[in-house]
Design a protein around this motif. Structure first.
Motif, mmCIF file in Angstrom:
data_model
loop_
_atom_site.group_PDB
_atom_site.id
_atom_site.type_symbol
_atom_site.label_atom_id
_atom_site.label_comp_id
_atom_site.label_asym_id
_atom_site.label_seq_id
_atom_site.Cartn_x
_atom_site.Cartn_y
_atom_site.Cartn_z
ATOM 1 N N LEU A 69 0.676 -1.152 0.558
ATOM 2 C CA LEU A 69 0.102 -0.164 0.089
ATOM 3 C C LEU A 69 1.075 1.277 -0.215
ATOM 4 C CD1 LEU A 69 -2.696 -0.710 3.033
ATOM 5 C CD2 LEU A 69 -2.715 -1.015 0.262
ATOM 6 N N LEU A 70 0.624 2.777 -0.930
ATOM 7 C CA LEU A 70 0.701 3.478 -0.415
ATOM 8 C C LEU A 70 0.730 4.391 0.195
ATOM 9 C CD1 LEU A 70 2.147 5.909 -2.252
ATOM 10 C CD2 LEU A 70 0.239 6.355 -3.101
ATOM 11 N N LYS A 71 1.395 4.848 1.251
ATOM 12 C CA LYS A 71 1.230 5.666 2.679
ATOM 13 C C LYS A 71 1.011 7.380 2.876
ATOM 14 C CE LYS A 71 1.234 1.743 5.032
ATOM 15 N NZ LYS A 71 2.220 2.219 6.097
ATOM 16 N N ASN A 72 1.718 7.468 1.426
ATOM 17 C CA ASN A 72 1.501 9.436 1.354
ATOM 18 C C ASN A 72 2.483 9.324 -0.151
ATOM 19 O OD1 ASN A 72 0.676 11.704 1.687
ATOM 20 N ND2 ASN A 72 3.199 12.127 2.557
ATOM 21 N N VAL A 73 2.008 10.740 -0.867
ATOM 22 C CA VAL A 73 2.804 11.361 -1.836
ATOM 23 C C VAL A 73 2.339 12.267 -1.977
ATOM 24 C CG1 VAL A 73 0.599 10.692 -2.873
ATOM 25 C CG2 VAL A 73 2.239 11.619 -4.819
ATOM 26 N N ASP A 74 3.540 13.320 -1.823
ATOM 27 C CA ASP A 74 3.865 14.853 -2.814
ATOM 28 C C ASP A 74 4.392 15.527 -2.806
ATOM 29 O OD1 ASP A 74 6.201 14.274 -0.836
ATOM 30 O OD2 ASP A 74 4.948 14.868 1.878
ATOM 31 N N SER A 75 5.034 16.792 -2.720
ATOM 32 C CA SER A 75 6.730 16.928 -3.808
ATOM 33 C C SER A 75 7.526 16.377 -3.393
ATOM 34 C CB SER A 75 7.003 18.299 -3.772
ATOM 35 O OG SER A 75 7.140 18.745 -2.278
ATOM 36 N N GLY A 76 7.739 15.543 -2.640
ATOM 37 C CA GLY A 76 8.952 15.441 -1.921
ATOM 38 C C GLY A 76 9.178 13.004 -2.667
ATOM 39 N N GLY A 77 7.979 12.670 -2.568
ATOM 40 C CA GLY A 77 7.480 11.331 -3.804
ATOM 41 C C GLY A 77 6.850 10.834 -2.918
ATOM 42 N N TRP A 78 7.106 9.308 -3.241
ATOM 43 C CA TRP A 78 6.109 8.302 -3.155
ATOM 44 C C TRP A 78 6.074 7.959 -1.609
ATOM 45 C CZ3 TRP A 78 5.428 11.327 -7.462
ATOM 46 C CH2 TRP A 78 4.692 11.171 -8.574
ATOM 47 N N GLN A 79 5.861 7.385 -0.853
ATOM 48 C CA GLN A 79 6.184 6.695 0.384
ATOM 49 C C GLN A 79 5.618 5.181 0.764
ATOM 50 O OE1 GLN A 79 5.555 8.942 3.441
ATOM 51 N NE2 GLN A 79 7.653 9.786 3.493
ATOM 52 N N PHE A 80 6.106 4.208 0.740
ATOM 53 C CA PHE A 80 6.116 3.341 1.322
ATOM 54 C C PHE A 80 6.810 2.896 2.206
ATOM 55 C CE2 PHE A 80 9.356 2.680 -1.885
ATOM 56 C CZ PHE A 80 9.708 1.039 -1.213
ATOM 57 N N ALA A 81 6.072 1.784 3.001
ATOM 58 C CA ALA A 81 6.652 1.287 4.387
ATOM 59 C C ALA A 81 6.974 -0.465 4.214
ATOM 60 C CB ALA A 81 6.159 1.706 5.842
ATOM 61 N N ALA A 82 7.999 -0.372 4.942
ATOM 62 C CA ALA A 82 8.513 -2.283 4.798
ATOM 63 C C ALA A 82 9.533 -2.376 5.917
ATOM 64 C CB ALA A 82 9.169 -2.934 3.929
ATOM 65 N N ASN A 83 10.320 -3.577 6.066
ATOM 66 C CA ASN A 83 10.990 -4.253 7.556
ATOM 67 C C ASN A 83 11.838 -4.362 6.765
ATOM 68 O OD1 ASN A 83 13.048 -5.327 8.896
ATOM 69 N ND2 ASN A 83 10.714 -6.449 10.093
ATOM 70 N N SER A 84 13.051 -3.870 7.007
ATOM 71 C CA SER A 84 15.068 -3.044 6.481
ATOM 72 C C SER A 84 15.576 -4.320 6.626
ATOM 73 C CB SER A 84 15.390 -2.177 7.359
ATOM 74 O OG SER A 84 15.884 -2.254 8.111
ATOM 75 N N SER A 85 14.873 -5.550 7.722
ATOM 76 C CA SER A 85 15.869 -6.978 7.480
ATOM 77 C C SER A 85 15.207 -8.009 6.070
ATOM 78 C CB SER A 85 15.449 -7.759 8.961
ATOM 79 O OG SER A 85 14.077 -7.786 9.235
ATOM 80 N N SER A 86 13.469 -7.428 5.512
ATOM 81 C CA SER A 86 12.905 -8.386 4.708
ATOM 82 C C SER A 86 13.331 -8.519 3.755
ATOM 83 C CB SER A 86 11.518 -7.638 4.604
ATOM 84 O OG SER A 86 11.855 -6.589 3.812
ATOM 85 N N PRO A 87 12.721 -9.036 2.362
ATOM 86 C CA PRO A 87 13.364 -9.523 0.989
ATOM 87 C C PRO A 87 14.155 -8.028 0.541
ATOM 88 C CG PRO A 87 13.023 -10.672 1.412
ATOM 89 C CD PRO A 87 12.402 -10.633 2.528
#
Length: 217
Positions: A69-87
């Motif tokens: 899922l998309l978390k946010n979008v603004d002039s900075g870009g498109w955001q998503f979230a994940a665990n950094s240790s995931s693939p």
């Protein structure tokens, strides 16, 4: 046995009335047009219009993709979230660039976003984690994403224990949880046409601004 080739060819595409897209009247920035299209998708009854396919590749260059899922979008870009240790987190650490794809079949519209990916601050990542539902936080606390699962009961027990911990510790944050931002360099908007004269508009970043132009179907 079903002839799959013929079966696929028989499936309808671009059914129903399609919206009109006039690139000449498009806004100067792609995130503005994206929000317009997203809002129209919601109004058209598209399910999970904020769902997208995230494509990444690690140091070996082998691509992988998954929906999230998309978390946010603004002039900075498109955001998503994940665990950094995931693939996907490990691939982004090795090769910090990604592609996003949105497709809304009711309107026959597609949006593609490509660019470098940057992790947000620990503070912003924590805020994103705590905004998730208790069940979603419990899934992240349980961890072990993409690890082999020999017995479904292990998952049930781990999830139950994690949910209990989330309930007891409402401020608990998984340290590896990371909010990522795709700093888009190219964004393409695609509107299908029943006669296959599809309309494509591509935005390309130049410094702090954008140029845009049509593409052949």
């Amino acid at each position: 046995m079903t002839d799959i080739r013929q079966y696929l060819r028989s499936l309808p595409v671009f059914a129903g009335e399609l919206p009109v897209f006039e690139p000449d009247s498009a806004p100067e920035r792609p995130e503005t047009l994206f929000v317009d299209w997203l809002t129209e998708a919601v109004e058209a009854g598209v399910r999970e219009p904020h769902a997208m396919v995230l494509s990444t590749a690690g140091a070996d260059g082998v691509p992988s993709s998954r929906a999230l899922l998309l978390k946010n979008v603004d002039s900075g870009g498109w955001q998503f979230a994940a665990n950094s240790s995931s693939p996907k987190g490990r691939e982004l650490a090795e090769n910090p660039v990604a592609a996003l794809s949105f497709y809304w079949p009711q309107q026959a519209r597609q949006i593609r976003v490509t660019g470098p990916v940057e992790p947000e601050s620990a503070e912003n990542s924590a805020a994103d984690f705590l905004a998730r539902s208790p069940g979603s936080r419990a899934e992240a606390v349980a961890g072990r994403q993409s690890s082999p699962l020999d017995d479904r009961r292990e998952l049930d027990l781990a999830t139950e224990q994690a949910l209990d911990r989330v309930t007891r510790e409402p401020g608990l944050v998984v340290p590896e949880w990371t909010l990522y931002t795709v700093r888009a360099e190219r964004v393409e908007f695609w509107q299908a046409d029943k006669q296959r004269k599809h309309t494509r508009l591509r935005y390309e970043r130049h410094g702090d601004g954008w140029t845009r132009g049509r593409l052949w179907p």
